[in-house]
Design a protein around this motif. Structure first.
Motif, PDB file in Angstrom:
ATOM      1  N   ALA A   1     -40.375 -43.602 -89.581  1.00  0.00           N
ATOM      2  CA  ALA A   1     -39.076 -43.159 -90.086  1.00  0.00           C
ATOM      3  C   ALA A   1     -37.955 -44.065 -89.586  1.00  0.00           C
ATOM      4  CB  ALA A   1     -38.812 -41.715 -89.673  1.00  0.00           C
ATOM      5  N   GLY A   2     -38.032 -44.501 -88.343  1.00  0.00           N
ATOM      6  CA  GLY A   2     -37.027 -45.423 -87.820  1.00  0.00           C
ATOM      7  C   GLY A   2     -37.073 -46.765 -88.518  1.00  0.00           C
ATOM      8  N   TRP A   3     -38.278 -47.236 -88.778  1.00  0.00           N
ATOM      9  CA  TRP A   3     -38.442 -48.506 -89.486  1.00  0.00           C
ATOM     10  C   TRP A   3     -37.888 -48.409 -90.913  1.00  0.00           C
ATOM     11  CZ3 TRP A   3     -39.523 -53.056 -87.528  1.00  0.00           C
ATOM     12  CH2 TRP A   3     -39.865 -54.082 -88.379  1.00  0.00           C
ATOM     13  N   VAL A   4     -38.177 -47.303 -91.595  1.00  0.00           N
ATOM     14  CA  VAL A   4     -37.683 -47.129 -92.964  1.00  0.00           C
ATOM     15  C   VAL A   4     -36.160 -47.055 -92.977  1.00  0.00           C
ATOM     16  CG1 VAL A   4     -37.616 -45.480 -94.888  1.00  0.00           C
ATOM     17  CG2 VAL A   4     -39.797 -46.091 -93.849  1.00  0.00           C
ATOM     18  N   LEU A   5     -35.574 -46.374 -91.990  1.00  0.00           N
ATOM     19  CA  LEU A   5     -34.111 -46.314 -91.920  1.00  0.00           C
ATOM     20  C   LEU A   5     -33.506 -47.684 -91.630  1.00  0.00           C
ATOM     21  CD1 LEU A   5     -33.535 -42.935 -90.080  1.00  0.00           C
ATOM     22  CD2 LEU A   5     -32.908 -43.500 -92.426  1.00  0.00           C
TER      23      LEU A   5
ATOM     24  N   CYS B   1     -28.590 -51.532 -97.579  1.00  0.00           N
ATOM     25  CA  CYS B   1     -27.185 -51.157 -97.772  1.00  0.00           C
ATOM     26  C   CYS B   1     -26.260 -52.343 -97.519  1.00  0.00           C
ATOM     27  CB  CYS B   1     -26.798 -50.012 -96.841  1.00  0.00           C
ATOM     28  SG  CYS B   1     -27.495 -48.428 -97.296  1.00  0.00           S
ATOM     29  N   ALA B   2     -26.690 -53.279 -96.681  1.00  0.00           N
ATOM     30  CA  ALA B   2     -25.877 -54.462 -96.391  1.00  0.00           C
ATOM     31  C   ALA B   2     -26.112 -55.595 -97.377  1.00  0.00           C
ATOM     32  CB  ALA B   2     -26.158 -54.942 -94.977  1.00  0.00           C
TER      33      ALA B   2
ATOM     34  N   ILE C   1     -29.297 -37.236 -92.087  1.00  0.00           N
ATOM     35  CA  ILE C   1     -28.012 -37.917 -92.267  1.00  0.00           C
ATOM     36  C   ILE C   1     -28.232 -39.362 -92.711  1.00  0.00           C
ATOM     37  CG2 ILE C   1     -25.975 -38.778 -91.052  1.00  0.00           C
ATOM     38  CD1 ILE C   1     -26.097 -36.205 -89.371  1.00  0.00           C
ATOM     39  N   GLY C   2     -29.157 -40.061 -92.057  1.00  0.00           N
ATOM     40  CA  GLY C   2     -29.433 -41.452 -92.422  1.00  0.00           C
ATOM     41  C   GLY C   2     -29.957 -41.583 -93.842  1.00  0.00           C
TER      42      GLY C   2
ATOM     43  N   ALA D   1     -27.874 -43.494 -96.815  1.00  0.00           N
ATOM     44  CA  ALA D   1     -28.520 -44.614 -97.495  1.00  0.00           C
ATOM     45  C   ALA D   1     -28.698 -44.335 -98.987  1.00  0.00           C
ATOM     46  CB  ALA D   1     -29.866 -44.911 -96.847  1.00  0.00           C
ATOM     47  N   THR D   2     -29.109 -43.117 -99.322  1.00  0.00           N
ATOM     48  CA  THR D   2     -29.292 -42.771-100.737  1.00  0.00           C
ATOM     49  C   THR D   2     -27.969 -42.792-101.485  1.00  0.00           C
ATOM     50  OG1 THR D   2     -31.183 -41.402-100.153  1.00  0.00           O
ATOM     51  CG2 THR D   2     -30.189 -41.022-102.298  1.00  0.00           C
TER      52      THR D   2
END
Length: 137
Positions: A13-17, A24-25, A114-115, A119-120
């Motif tokens: 999950a951290g990697w996907v975020l 997003c950048a 939240i992340g 992102a979505t």
């Protein structure tokens, strides 16, 4: 021969975020390339590339500090440079901070929510803007 000790791997999950923060950048990188001759072009390019820096880490001992440093850095720059248009980096900073919270030993679900929501919403808005402004007749 000495072997390297590898710490706890980065949670999925951290990697996907972190990947979502880099995505997003990505439009910010495109804006920086388009505005390279202006005052904010080069900072947009460098800061959008910095959003992907935590993806270079191998385990949680490197991933979490990298996400925290780059996440808070992107948020600070986006607030301080809001007048120049650097506010577009804020979603990447928020998503990186939530990715850092997933690399903790006892992760909670609220930062993941939240992340994923930020992102979505960001990627959905970017897709809508590109589809209606740049592609539509």
């Amino acid at each position: 021969m000495e072997t390297l000790s590898v710490g706890r791997p980065v949670p999925r999950a951290g990697w996907v975020l972190a990947v979502a923060a880099a995505l997003c950048a990505a439009p910010v990188l495109v804006l920086g390339v388009l505005w390279v001759k202006t005052l904010v072009g080069l900072p947009l390019i460098l800061l959008s590339l910095a959003a992907a820096a935590p993806l270079l880490s191998q385990d949680c001992t490197d991933f979490r500090p990298a996400c925290l440093v780059f996440g808070w850095g992107l948020l600070a720059v986006s607030v301080l440079g809001a007048v120049l248009g650097l506010f577009v980096l804020a979603p990447s900073g928020i998503v990186l901070l939530t990715a850092a919270s997933r690399a903790r030993p006892e992760p909670r679900r609220l930062p993941l929510l939240i992340g994923a929501l930020v992102a979505t919403a960001t990627l959905g808005f970017i897709g809508w803007a590109v589809g209606t402004v740049w592609i539509a007749p």
